[in-house]
Design an enzyme around this catalytic site. Structure first.
Site, PDB file in Angstrom:
ATOM      1  N   SER A 125      17.531  13.440  38.415  1.00 32.91           N
ATOM      2  CA  SER A 125      16.117  12.861  38.699  1.00 32.91           C
ATOM      3  C   SER A 125      15.298  14.496  38.561  1.00 32.91           C
ATOM      4  CB  SER A 125      15.730  12.626  40.048  1.00 32.91           C
ATOM      5  OG  SER A 125      14.341  12.551  40.150  1.00 32.91           O
ATOM      6  N   GLU A 127      12.813  15.176  40.045  1.00 35.98           N
ATOM      7  CA  GLU A 127      12.407  15.555  41.324  1.00 35.98           C
ATOM      8  C   GLU A 127      13.135  16.947  41.667  1.00 35.98           C
ATOM      9  OE1 GLU A 127      10.280  14.467  43.796  1.00 35.98           O
ATOM     10  OE2 GLU A 127       9.538  12.854  42.328  1.00 35.98           O
ATOM     11  N   TYR A 149      15.532  13.740  48.941  1.00 36.86           N
ATOM     12  CA  TYR A 149      16.162  13.011  47.862  1.00 36.86           C
ATOM     13  C   TYR A 149      16.358  14.144  46.802  1.00 36.86           C
ATOM     14  CZ  TYR A 149      15.798  10.600  43.318  1.00 36.86           C
ATOM     15  OH  TYR A 149      16.277   9.804  42.265  1.00 36.86           O
TER      16      TYR A 149
HETATM   17  P1  NAP Z   1      17.175   1.329  42.527  1.00 37.11           P
HETATM   18  O1  NAP Z   1      16.410   0.028  41.828  1.00 37.11           O
HETATM   19  O2  NAP Z   1      16.716   1.658  43.971  1.00 37.11           O
HETATM   20  O3  NAP Z   1      18.460   0.708  42.843  1.00 37.11           O
HETATM   21  C1  NAP Z   1      19.409   1.538  42.984  1.00 37.11           C
HETATM   22  C2  NAP Z   1      20.681   0.779  43.780  1.00 37.11           C
HETATM   23  O4  NAP Z   1      21.521   1.605  44.433  1.00 37.11           O
HETATM   24  C3  NAP Z   1      20.362  -0.240  44.725  1.00 37.11           C
HETATM   25  O5  NAP Z   1      20.202  -1.404  43.957  1.00 37.11           O
HETATM   26  C4  NAP Z   1      21.415  -0.345  45.779  1.00 37.11           C
HETATM   27  O6  NAP Z   1      22.324  -1.468  45.035  1.00 37.11           O
HETATM   28  C5  NAP Z   1      22.086   0.869  45.344  1.00 37.11           C
HETATM   29  N1  NAP Z   1      22.318   1.707  46.512  1.00 37.11           N
HETATM   30  C6  NAP Z   1      23.410   2.263  47.043  1.00 37.11           C
HETATM   31  N2  NAP Z   1      23.141   2.883  47.992  1.00 37.11           N
HETATM   32  C7  NAP Z   1      22.053   2.909  48.445  1.00 37.11           C
HETATM   33  C8  NAP Z   1      21.293   3.075  49.638  1.00 37.11           C
HETATM   34  N3  NAP Z   1      21.538   3.981  50.485  1.00 37.11           N
HETATM   35  N4  NAP Z   1      20.138   2.884  49.452  1.00 37.11           N
HETATM   36  C9  NAP Z   1      19.507   2.166  48.651  1.00 37.11           C
HETATM   37  N5  NAP Z   1      20.075   1.628  47.671  1.00 37.11           N
HETATM   38  C10 NAP Z   1      21.314   2.023  47.623  1.00 37.11           C
HETATM   39  O7  NAP Z   1      17.135   2.525  41.407  1.00 37.11           O
HETATM   40  P2  NAP Z   1      16.787   2.599  40.005  1.00 37.11           P
HETATM   41  O8  NAP Z   1      15.252   2.629  39.760  1.00 37.11           O
HETATM   42  O9  NAP Z   1      17.536   1.687  39.197  1.00 37.11           O
HETATM   43  O10 NAP Z   1      17.148   4.022  39.776  1.00 37.11           O
HETATM   44  C11 NAP Z   1      18.660   4.200  39.431  1.00 37.11           C
HETATM   45  C12 NAP Z   1      19.145   5.719  39.462  1.00 37.11           C
HETATM   46  O11 NAP Z   1      18.397   6.452  38.678  1.00 37.11           O
HETATM   47  C13 NAP Z   1      19.038   5.989  40.892  1.00 37.11           C
HETATM   48  O12 NAP Z   1      20.202   6.828  41.245  1.00 37.11           O
HETATM   49  C14 NAP Z   1      17.695   6.798  41.103  1.00 37.11           C
HETATM   50  O13 NAP Z   1      17.870   7.915  42.143  1.00 37.11           O
HETATM   51  C15 NAP Z   1      17.632   7.646  39.680  1.00 37.11           C
HETATM   52  N6  NAP Z   1      16.372   7.767  39.067  1.00 37.11           N
HETATM   53  C16 NAP Z   1      15.352   6.811  39.113  1.00 37.11           C
HETATM   54  C17 NAP Z   1      14.366   6.831  38.472  1.00 37.11           C
HETATM   55  C18 NAP Z   1      13.275   6.134  38.344  1.00 37.11           C
HETATM   56  O14 NAP Z   1      12.103   6.319  38.056  1.00 37.11           O
HETATM   57  N7  NAP Z   1      13.530   4.815  38.370  1.00 37.11           N
HETATM   58  C19 NAP Z   1      13.852   8.414  38.036  1.00 37.11           C
HETATM   59  C20 NAP Z   1      14.990   9.480  38.257  1.00 37.11           C
HETATM   60  C21 NAP Z   1      16.005   8.955  38.707  1.00 37.11           C
HETATM   61  P3  NAP Z   1      23.307  -2.461  46.194  1.00 37.11           P
HETATM   62  O15 NAP Z   1      22.584  -2.608  47.304  1.00 37.11           O
HETATM   63  O16 NAP Z   1      23.594  -3.408  45.575  1.00 37.11           O
HETATM   64  O17 NAP Z   1      24.359  -1.445  46.492  1.00 37.11           O
END
Ligand code: NAP
Length: 320
Positions: A125, A127, A149
Protein backbone atom coordinates in the site's frame (compact mmCIF):
# COMPACT_ATOMS: atom_id res chain seq x y z
CA UNK A 1 -5.52 -24.27 -17.44
CA UNK A 2 -3.73 -21.98 -14.98
CA UNK A 3 -4.78 -22.09 -11.33
CA UNK A 4 -4.91 -18.96 -9.19
CA UNK A 5 -5.63 -18.68 -5.48
CA UNK A 6 -7.02 -15.35 -4.28
CA UNK A 7 -7.18 -14.59 -0.56
CA UNK A 8 -9.62 -11.86 0.48
CA UNK A 9 -11.92 -12.98 -2.34
CA UNK A 10 -14.94 -11.31 -0.70
CA UNK A 11 -13.32 -7.88 -0.82
CA UNK A 12 -13.45 -5.29 -3.58
CA UNK A 13 -10.22 -6.29 -5.30
CA UNK A 14 -10.82 -10.02 -4.82
CA UNK A 15 -14.10 -9.82 -6.71
CA UNK A 16 -12.73 -7.79 -9.63
CA UNK A 17 -9.62 -9.93 -9.87
CA UNK A 18 -11.73 -13.12 -9.82
CA UNK A 19 -13.78 -11.69 -12.66
CA UNK A 20 -10.66 -10.86 -14.68
CA UNK A 21 -9.06 -14.28 -14.13
CA UNK A 22 -12.21 -16.27 -14.94
CA UNK A 23 -12.50 -14.27 -18.17
CA UNK A 24 -8.94 -15.44 -18.91
CA UNK A 25 -9.92 -19.06 -18.29
CA UNK A 26 -8.10 -19.50 -15.00
CA UNK A 27 -9.35 -21.95 -12.44
CA UNK A 28 -9.92 -19.57 -9.51
CA UNK A 29 -9.84 -20.68 -5.89
CA UNK A 30 -11.06 -18.01 -3.50
CA UNK A 31 -10.11 -18.05 0.17
CA UNK A 32 -12.28 -16.70 2.94
CA UNK A 33 -11.82 -16.71 6.69
CA UNK A 34 -15.28 -18.17 7.19
CA UNK A 35 -17.27 -20.05 4.58
CA UNK A 36 -20.14 -19.93 7.09
CA UNK A 37 -20.32 -16.14 6.85
CA UNK A 38 -19.19 -16.03 3.23
CA UNK A 39 -20.92 -13.23 1.32
CA UNK A 40 -21.74 -13.85 -2.35
CA UNK A 41 -22.85 -10.24 -2.75
CA UNK A 42 -19.94 -9.04 -4.90
CA UNK A 43 -19.93 -12.16 -7.09
CA UNK A 44 -23.64 -11.85 -7.73
CA UNK A 45 -23.15 -8.19 -8.58
CA UNK A 46 -20.43 -9.01 -11.11
CA UNK A 47 -22.26 -12.11 -12.38
CA UNK A 48 -19.44 -14.56 -11.58
CA UNK A 49 -20.95 -16.70 -8.82
CA UNK A 50 -20.63 -20.18 -10.31
CA UNK A 51 -17.05 -20.36 -11.61
CA UNK A 52 -15.17 -19.76 -8.36
CA UNK A 53 -14.18 -22.52 -5.92
CA UNK A 54 -14.51 -21.19 -2.38
CA UNK A 55 -12.33 -22.60 0.40
CA UNK A 56 -12.23 -21.66 4.04
CA UNK A 57 -8.64 -20.86 5.01
CA UNK A 58 -7.22 -19.18 8.06
CA UNK A 59 -4.03 -17.52 6.83
CA UNK A 60 -2.79 -17.37 10.43
CA UNK A 61 -2.79 -21.17 10.44
CA UNK A 62 0.22 -22.44 8.53
CA UNK A 63 -1.24 -25.93 7.94
CA UNK A 64 -4.41 -24.49 6.37
CA UNK A 65 -2.29 -22.81 3.69
CA UNK A 66 -0.21 -25.94 3.12
CA UNK A 67 -3.42 -27.92 2.53
CA UNK A 68 -4.67 -25.42 -0.06
CA UNK A 69 -1.32 -25.38 -1.87
CA UNK A 70 -1.11 -29.17 -1.96
CA UNK A 71 -4.71 -29.54 -3.09
CA UNK A 72 -4.59 -27.02 -5.96
CA UNK A 73 -0.86 -26.56 -6.76
CA UNK A 74 -1.59 -22.98 -7.87
CA UNK A 75 0.47 -21.16 -10.48
CA UNK A 76 -0.36 -17.84 -8.85
CA UNK A 77 -1.35 -16.72 -5.35
CA UNK A 78 -2.80 -13.24 -4.96
CA UNK A 79 -2.68 -12.23 -1.30
CA UNK A 80 -5.38 -9.60 -0.94
CA UNK A 81 -6.66 -10.54 2.52
CA UNK A 82 -5.94 -7.97 5.17
CA UNK A 83 -7.44 -5.74 7.77
CA UNK A 84 -7.39 -2.97 5.16
CA UNK A 85 -8.65 0.11 6.97
CA UNK A 86 -6.20 2.73 8.29
CA UNK A 87 -8.87 4.08 10.65
CA UNK A 88 -9.65 0.67 12.16
CA UNK A 89 -5.93 0.00 12.55
CA UNK A 90 -5.69 2.82 15.11
CA UNK A 91 -8.48 1.12 17.09
CA UNK A 92 -7.11 -2.42 16.61
CA UNK A 93 -3.33 -2.01 16.20
CA UNK A 94 -2.37 -5.42 17.55
CA UNK A 95 -4.90 -7.36 15.50
CA UNK A 96 -3.98 -5.43 12.37
CA UNK A 97 -0.24 -5.92 12.80
CA UNK A 98 -0.58 -9.58 13.70
CA UNK A 99 -2.90 -10.49 10.85
CA UNK A 100 -1.34 -8.41 8.09
CA UNK A 101 2.20 -9.63 8.73
CA UNK A 102 1.82 -13.19 10.04
CA UNK A 103 -0.47 -14.13 7.13
CA UNK A 104 2.13 -13.02 4.58
CA UNK A 105 4.94 -14.83 6.35
CA UNK A 106 2.85 -18.02 6.46
CA UNK A 107 2.10 -17.86 2.73
CA UNK A 108 5.72 -17.23 1.77
CA UNK A 109 7.07 -19.90 4.08
CA UNK A 110 4.53 -22.46 2.77
CA UNK A 111 5.42 -21.68 -0.84
CA UNK A 112 9.13 -21.90 -0.04
CA UNK A 113 8.84 -25.24 1.75
CA UNK A 114 6.60 -26.89 -0.84
CA UNK A 115 8.67 -25.51 -3.71
CA UNK A 116 5.78 -25.64 -6.18
CA UNK A 117 6.96 -22.56 -8.07
CA UNK A 118 3.81 -20.63 -7.10
CA UNK A 119 4.10 -16.93 -7.93
CA UNK A 120 2.92 -14.58 -5.19
CA UNK A 121 1.35 -11.16 -5.45
CA UNK A 122 1.42 -9.21 -2.18
CA UNK A 123 -1.03 -6.30 -1.86
CA UNK A 124 1.22 -3.54 -0.59
CA UNK A 125 0.00 0.00 0.00
CA UNK A 126 1.01 3.60 -0.65
CA UNK A 127 0.34 4.17 3.06
CA UNK A 128 3.79 2.61 3.65
CA UNK A 129 5.46 5.81 2.39
CA UNK A 130 3.82 8.01 5.04
CA UNK A 131 5.96 11.05 5.77
CA UNK A 132 7.84 11.75 2.56
CA UNK A 133 10.43 14.38 1.68
CA UNK A 134 9.29 14.89 -1.91
CA UNK A 135 6.54 13.92 -4.34
CA UNK A 136 5.79 11.96 -6.42
CA UNK A 137 6.95 8.82 -4.66
CA UNK A 138 8.36 5.94 -6.70
CA UNK A 139 9.62 2.41 -6.07
CA UNK A 140 12.85 3.79 -4.53
CA UNK A 141 11.26 6.21 -2.02
CA UNK A 142 12.12 5.34 1.61
CA UNK A 143 9.25 4.13 3.79
CA UNK A 144 8.11 6.09 6.86
CA UNK A 145 4.72 4.56 7.78
CA UNK A 146 2.36 6.62 9.96
CA UNK A 147 -0.29 4.12 11.10
CA UNK A 148 -0.47 0.55 12.43
CA UNK A 149 -1.92 -0.44 9.04
CA UNK A 150 0.98 1.19 7.19
CA UNK A 151 3.52 -0.45 9.50
CA UNK A 152 1.92 -3.86 8.94
CA UNK A 153 2.05 -3.38 5.18
CA UNK A 154 5.66 -2.17 5.31
CA UNK A 155 6.62 -5.21 7.34
CA UNK A 156 4.85 -7.55 4.90
CA UNK A 157 6.52 -5.74 1.99
CA UNK A 158 9.98 -6.39 3.42
CA UNK A 159 9.11 -10.01 4.23
CA UNK A 160 8.22 -10.43 0.53
CA UNK A 161 11.49 -8.89 -0.61
CA UNK A 162 13.43 -11.00 1.85
CA UNK A 163 11.91 -14.26 0.51
CA UNK A 164 12.57 -13.11 -3.05
CA UNK A 165 16.22 -12.29 -2.34
CA UNK A 166 17.01 -15.11 0.09
CA UNK A 167 15.05 -18.03 -1.35
CA UNK A 168 14.24 -16.95 -4.93
CA UNK A 169 10.51 -17.11 -4.20
CA UNK A 170 8.70 -15.23 -6.98
CA UNK A 171 7.07 -12.51 -4.89
CA UNK A 172 5.82 -9.23 -6.32
CA UNK A 173 4.85 -6.25 -4.20
CA UNK A 174 2.15 -4.28 -5.96
CA UNK A 175 2.17 -0.94 -4.14
CA UNK A 176 -1.37 0.24 -4.72
CA UNK A 177 -2.71 3.72 -4.09
CA UNK A 178 -6.37 4.27 -3.21
CA UNK A 179 -8.65 2.68 -5.77
CA UNK A 180 -12.40 2.76 -5.69
CA UNK A 181 -15.45 1.06 -7.14
CA UNK A 182 -19.06 0.32 -6.36
CA UNK A 183 -17.82 -2.69 -4.36
CA UNK A 184 -15.67 -0.66 -1.98
CA UNK A 185 -16.39 -1.26 1.73
CA UNK A 186 -18.93 1.16 3.21
CA UNK A 187 -16.46 2.56 5.76
CA UNK A 188 -14.04 3.88 3.10
CA UNK A 189 -14.09 7.60 2.28
CA UNK A 190 -15.28 7.77 -1.35
CA UNK A 191 -17.96 5.11 -0.91
CA UNK A 192 -19.15 6.79 2.30
CA UNK A 193 -19.35 10.19 0.61
CA UNK A 194 -21.33 8.92 -2.38
CA UNK A 195 -23.62 6.66 -0.35
CA UNK A 196 -24.39 9.28 2.31
CA UNK A 197 -24.93 11.97 -0.33
CA UNK A 198 -27.58 9.77 -1.96
CA UNK A 199 -29.16 9.12 1.43
CA UNK A 200 -29.34 12.88 2.01
CA UNK A 201 -30.88 13.33 -1.43
CA UNK A 202 -33.55 10.74 -0.65
CA UNK A 203 -34.27 12.11 2.83
CA UNK A 204 -32.65 9.24 4.75
CA UNK A 205 -29.73 11.20 6.19
CA UNK A 206 -29.35 14.77 7.39
CA UNK A 207 -25.65 15.40 7.00
CA UNK A 208 -22.28 14.04 5.89
CA UNK A 209 -19.93 13.79 8.85
CA UNK A 210 -16.23 13.65 7.93
CA UNK A 211 -12.74 13.93 9.44
CA UNK A 212 -9.86 15.94 7.99
CA UNK A 213 -10.75 16.62 4.34
CA UNK A 214 -7.92 19.07 3.67
CA UNK A 215 -5.54 16.29 2.68
CA UNK A 216 -4.78 15.09 -0.83
CA UNK A 217 -4.64 11.53 -2.11
CA UNK A 218 -4.02 9.70 -5.39
CA UNK A 219 -7.25 7.88 -6.38
CA UNK A 220 -7.95 5.40 -9.17
CA UNK A 221 -10.48 2.89 -10.47
CA UNK A 222 -10.31 -0.64 -8.97
CA UNK A 223 -11.17 -2.71 -12.10
CA UNK A 224 -8.16 -1.14 -13.86
CA UNK A 225 -5.85 -1.67 -10.89
CA UNK A 226 -6.49 -5.44 -10.61
CA UNK A 227 -5.27 -5.73 -14.22
CA UNK A 228 -1.89 -4.46 -13.01
CA UNK A 229 -1.85 -7.17 -10.32
CA UNK A 230 -2.27 -9.85 -12.95
CA UNK A 231 0.29 -8.27 -15.31
CA UNK A 232 2.86 -8.14 -12.52
CA UNK A 233 2.78 -11.94 -12.16
CA UNK A 234 3.20 -12.51 -15.91
CA UNK A 235 6.73 -11.05 -15.99
CA UNK A 236 9.97 -13.01 -16.25
CA UNK A 237 11.30 -11.54 -13.01
CA UNK A 238 9.57 -10.68 -9.74
CA UNK A 239 9.78 -6.99 -8.88
CA UNK A 240 7.88 -4.19 -7.11
CA UNK A 241 5.54 -1.77 -8.88
CA UNK A 242 3.68 1.40 -7.93
CA UNK A 243 0.10 1.33 -9.21
CA UNK A 244 -1.41 4.79 -9.10
CA UNK A 245 -2.99 7.54 -11.19
CA UNK A 246 -0.06 9.95 -10.84
CA UNK A 247 -2.00 12.91 -9.40
CA UNK A 248 -3.67 13.73 -6.10
CA UNK A 249 -6.87 15.56 -5.26
CA UNK A 250 -8.27 17.05 -2.06
CA UNK A 251 -10.85 14.95 -0.21
CA UNK A 252 -12.81 18.19 0.10
CA UNK A 253 -13.01 18.43 -3.71
CA UNK A 254 -14.39 14.88 -3.91
CA UNK A 255 -17.19 15.89 -1.54
CA UNK A 256 -17.88 19.17 -3.33
CA UNK A 257 -17.99 17.39 -6.70
CA UNK A 258 -20.42 14.76 -5.41
CA UNK A 259 -22.63 17.31 -3.64
CA UNK A 260 -22.72 19.54 -6.72
CA UNK A 261 -23.60 16.54 -8.96
CA UNK A 262 -26.56 15.75 -6.71
CA UNK A 263 -27.52 19.41 -6.08
CA UNK A 264 -26.92 19.20 -2.34
CA UNK A 265 -26.09 22.13 -0.07
CA UNK A 266 -22.51 22.24 1.18
CA UNK A 267 -23.91 23.39 4.53
CA UNK A 268 -24.70 19.70 5.18
CA UNK A 269 -21.00 18.81 5.38
CA UNK A 270 -19.97 18.50 9.04
CA UNK A 271 -16.24 18.39 9.80
CA UNK A 272 -15.87 16.47 13.04
CA UNK A 273 -12.48 16.64 14.85
CA UNK A 274 -13.42 13.38 16.61
CA UNK A 275 -12.99 11.67 13.24
CA UNK A 276 -9.49 13.09 12.64
CA UNK A 277 -6.70 10.50 12.67
CA UNK A 278 -3.96 10.83 15.32
CA UNK A 279 -1.50 11.53 12.48
CA UNK A 280 -2.04 11.90 8.75
CA UNK A 281 -0.19 12.60 5.51
CA UNK A 282 -0.94 15.99 3.87
CA UNK A 283 -0.44 14.83 0.33
CA UNK A 284 0.47 11.64 -1.47
CA UNK A 285 0.78 10.73 -5.11
CA UNK A 286 2.95 8.40 -7.07
CA UNK A 287 4.85 7.98 -10.30
CA UNK A 288 3.45 5.06 -12.34
CA UNK A 289 6.13 5.12 -15.06
CA UNK A 290 7.65 1.76 -14.13
CA UNK A 291 4.29 -0.06 -14.19
CA UNK A 292 3.39 1.54 -17.50
CA UNK A 293 6.75 0.84 -19.15
CA UNK A 294 7.54 -2.61 -17.75
CA UNK A 295 4.05 -4.09 -17.34
CA UNK A 296 2.45 -2.35 -20.30
CA UNK A 297 -0.24 -1.19 -17.86
CA UNK A 298 -2.43 1.59 -19.18
CA UNK A 299 -4.13 4.19 -16.99
CA UNK A 300 -5.23 7.69 -17.90
CA UNK A 301 -8.56 8.29 -16.10
CA UNK A 302 -9.27 11.54 -14.31
CA UNK A 303 -10.74 10.79 -10.88
CA UNK A 304 -13.63 13.15 -11.58
CA UNK A 305 -14.58 10.84 -14.49
CA UNK A 306 -14.37 7.90 -12.09
CA UNK A 307 -16.60 9.80 -9.65
CA UNK A 308 -19.19 10.28 -12.42
CA UNK A 309 -19.19 6.50 -12.97
CA UNK A 310 -19.44 5.72 -9.25
CA UNK A 311 -22.21 8.24 -8.51
CA UNK A 312 -24.22 6.90 -11.46
CA UNK A 313 -23.70 3.25 -10.40
CA UNK A 314 -24.54 3.93 -6.76
CA UNK A 315 -27.65 5.83 -7.81
CA UNK A 316 -28.81 2.93 -10.01
CA UNK A 317 -28.30 0.46 -7.16
CA UNK A 318 -29.64 2.70 -4.42
CA UNK A 319 -33.12 1.23 -4.15
CA UNK A 320 -32.12 -2.44 -4.61
P1 NAP B 1 -11.24 -5.25 1.41
O1 NAP B 1 -12.40 -4.93 0.52
O2 NAP B 1 -11.22 -4.68 2.78
O3 NAP B 1 -11.12 -6.85 1.49
C1 NAP B 1 -10.15 -7.47 2.26
C2 NAP B 1 -10.58 -8.92 2.53
O4 NAP B 1 -9.64 -9.47 3.44
C3 NAP B 1 -11.95 -9.06 3.20
O5 NAP B 1 -12.95 -9.30 2.24
C4 NAP B 1 -11.79 -10.25 4.13
O6 NAP B 1 -12.32 -11.42 3.52
C5 NAP B 1 -10.29 -10.45 4.25
N1 NAP B 1 -9.76 -10.33 5.61
C6 NAP B 1 -8.89 -11.16 6.15
N2 NAP B 1 -8.57 -10.78 7.37
C7 NAP B 1 -9.24 -9.71 7.65
C8 NAP B 1 -9.34 -8.89 8.81
N3 NAP B 1 -8.63 -9.13 9.90
N4 NAP B 1 -10.17 -7.84 8.75
C9 NAP B 1 -10.90 -7.57 7.64
N5 NAP B 1 -10.85 -8.33 6.52
C10 NAP B 1 -10.02 -9.40 6.54
O7 NAP B 1 -9.88 -4.82 0.71
P2 NAP B 1 -9.61 -4.39 -0.81
O8 NAP B 1 -9.96 -2.96 -0.97
O9 NAP B 1 -10.17 -5.40 -1.73
O10 NAP B 1 -8.02 -4.46 -0.85
C11 NAP B 1 -7.34 -5.67 -1.14
C12 NAP B 1 -5.93 -5.60 -0.58
O11 NAP B 1 -5.24 -4.48 -1.15
C13 NAP B 1 -5.86 -5.42 0.92
O12 NAP B 1 -4.75 -6.16 1.39
C14 NAP B 1 -5.59 -3.94 1.10
O13 NAP B 1 -4.91 -3.66 2.31
C15 NAP B 1 -4.74 -3.65 -0.12
N6 NAP B 1 -4.84 -2.27 -0.61
C16 NAP B 1 -6.05 -1.77 -0.99
C17 NAP B 1 -6.13 -0.46 -1.45
C18 NAP B 1 -7.45 0.12 -1.88
O14 NAP B 1 -7.51 1.32 -2.16
N7 NAP B 1 -8.50 -0.67 -2.01
C19 NAP B 1 -4.97 0.31 -1.56
C20 NAP B 1 -3.75 -0.24 -1.18
C21 NAP B 1 -3.68 -1.55 -0.73
P3 NAP B 1 -12.95 -12.62 4.37
O15 NAP B 1 -13.72 -12.02 5.49
O16 NAP B 1 -13.82 -13.34 3.37
O17 NAP B 1 -11.82 -13.46 4.80
Amino acid sequence: MKVAVISGITGQDGAYLAQLLTEQNYKVVGLTRSSHNFSKKNFLYLGIKSEIIIEECDLLDFSSIIKILLKYKPDEFYNLAAQSSVGISFEQPIGTLNYNTQSVLNILESVRILNLGTRIYQASSSEMFGRVQSLPVNELTPLHPLSPYAISKASAYWIGINYRESYKVFCVNGILFNHESHLRGANFFVKKVIRTSLEIKHGRANELRVGNIDVKRDFGYAPDYVKAMWLSLQQEKADDYLICSGTSIFLRDIIYYTFDSLNLSRALIVEDPALFRPIDMDDMYGDNTKAKEQLGWDYSRSFFDVLDLLIEEEDQNYRR
